[in-house]
Design an enzyme around this catalytic site. Structure first.
Site: not given
Ligand code: C2G
Length: 484
Positions: A398, A400
């Protein structure tokens, strides 16, 4: 019973002797004319010193006579000859016969187990015999001396497994049935690689602690792969699993251990196999094992280490030290929160329909957008599992760079009242496995992933995308903080 044994190797001959001594009519086929002539005349087998082959046993080079009109046809050829032998005999087989396979291995190109190969070749000739895998802690040298031994007769059809149990059971051989054929065959094939690892370590100069570590963690790897492939976890702590692993990774009879030992002393693998003088199935099984591990997204560090030493001439010391330096792990695959997880499964069994929800994410710099997501996800069910991206997964997949480590992010998530269980997310492919392993009813993600995980519906899981919380994100937080 009338039994045809295909292969005059150590194991085929030892089994033939046992089956003949218990009153069966046995014939042994070999493709090697010299073997047939010599064994028939001398009634001796070079790898079974002090063992007499019963006079009643016939030897033949005519494979048809070892199959036609037999109740049981037993495949005792090396794993690499199972397909060619099955092709040779299919036309002589009829559906009333039972085929028993004792060869252990995974075919590299197809990832088939031995009974899968045999079944495929029989189907091609419209033959549908019952097929049983016979596997366990059974050194041929000891069976040939009538030393007490146990073995598993594995067949989907329990009645067939019990028929083979009756034929092979006697005062020296105790047979258990098991219907998890794939689990039994996976154990049989992959434990040979762990035995190689144990031999390499001891040959290199490491001790019994190292050997015990490789055996224990090796079994954990094989079990992880097996569960991912839909096998029963119990099979791996049974005779075909831990039983066969103990006998293969610690016994002087074991070719895989001996070959590994020689390689550990610095000998080239080809040379070591020549020195052992018999088939080293562990070496043949490595490519297939590596393919399975990547196909099912299962980490198998010990198998990978053996592959590196055997096929990539990796240095043993460096390989062992990289195993020792791997990231810290819990022995229990699920976290301590697991207790109430099992509780929900038990309550479910009591008919209370507890819906389990799963979601995935990085959750770095935990903020109210994450909390909103978790709160709504939990509200959709009774139990929420969060698969938290590992540091390696975030970085490699990712891109990240997290502010908090996995352990820190995990501690934060576990403190949230909506979260019941946190498990690691280490690869993109684990979702299909997780939903079965954790008995999941619903998969939830923010709608920035809309449509991306609909394939999970085929696993019988409801897929829900929830609107993201606008204006907040981990990236936004970092940007704002940098401005100050
Ligand atoms: N999220 C949200 N609103 C935000 C930020 C995040 O609803 N303002 C939700 C994202 O949509 C996700 C969850 O919080 O469902 C976790 O966000 P992230 O940590 O950014 O996860 P991500 O990198 O999208 O990882 O296999 C799937 C991945 O691991 C998802």
């Amino acid at each position: 019973m009338k039994i045809g044994i295909l292969g005059a190797g150590t194991w085929g001959t030892a089994l033939a002797r046992m089956l003949s001594n218990t009153g069966n009519d046995v014939v042994i086929w070999s493709a090697i004319e010299l073997e047939v002539e010599e064994y028939s005349r001398t009634r001796r087998h070079p790898n079974l010193p002090g063992v007499k082959i019963p006079e009643q046993i016939d030897f033949t080079v005519d494979i048809k006579s070892a199959c036609v009109d037999k109740d049981i046809v037993l495949f005792a050829v090396p794993s690499v000859f199972v397909r060619s032998t099955a092709i040779k005999v299919a036309k002589y087989i009829d559906n009333s016969q039972i085929i028993v396979d004792v060869a252990k291995g995974i075919e590299s190109e197809t990832l088939f187990t031995m009974t899968q190969i045999i079944e495929k070749q029989m189907f091609e000739m419209h033959r549908y015999p019952q097929i049983v895998a016979l596997s366990g802690p059974t050194h041929a040298e000891e069976v040939a001396l009538d030393l007490p031994t146990t073995v598993v007769a594995a067949c989907q059809n329990l009645e067939t497994a019990e028929r083979i149990q009756n034929v092979f059971m006697n005062t020296c051989m105790r047979v258990y049935t098991n219907q998890d054929v794939l689990g039994v065959e996976l154990c049989g094939a992959l434990k040979n690689i762990i035995a190689l690892a144990a031999g390499i370590a001891v040959g290199f100069g490491y001790g019994d602690n190292t050997k015990a570590a490789l055996i224990t963690r090796g079994l954990a790897e094989i079990t992880r792969l097996g569960v991912a492939m839909g096998c029963l976890e119990e099979t791996f702590s049974g005779l075909a699993g831990i039983g066969d692993l103990i006998v293969t990774a610690t016994s002087k009879h074991s070719r895989n251990y001996r070959a590994g030992y020689l390689i550990g002393t610095g000998m080239k693998p080809e040379q070591a196999v020549k020195e052992v003088g018999m088939v080293v199935e562990g070496i043949n099984a490595i490519p297939g094992a590596m393919h399975l591990a990547s196909k099912y997204g299962v980490e198998m560090p010990i198998i990978e280490a053996v592959n590196a030493v055997i096929y990539e001439e990796a240095d043993v010391r460096k390989t062992v030290s990289s195993l020792m330096k791997r990231s810290k792990k819990s022995e229990l695959p699920k976290s301590a929160l697991n207790l109430n997880f099992e509780h929900t499964v038990i309550k479910n069994r009591e008919g209370l329909n507890m819906k389990r929800v799963i979601t995935y994410g990085t959750f770095d710099l935990l903020h109210y957008g994450h909390i909103n997501l978790l709160k709504r996800a939990k509200a959709l069910g009774d139990y929420l599992v969060v698969a938290l991206s590992s540091d390696e997964f975030n970085w490699n997949e990712k891109h990240k760079k997290c502010y908090f480590t996995y352990e820190q992010r995990k501690a934060l998530l576990e403190s949230i009242r909506y979260v019941d269980l946190v498990i690691p997310e280490t690869n993109w492919k684990q979702k299909k496995i997780d939903v079965h392993e954790y008995h999941i009813d619903m998969f939830v993600m923010g709608d920035d992933w809309e449509g991306k995980f609909d394939f999970l519906k085929e696993e019988g899981v409801e897929v829900v995308y929830l609107p993201r919380t606008p204006e907040i994100s981990t990236t936004q937080i970092k940007l704002d903080l940098n401005k100050k």
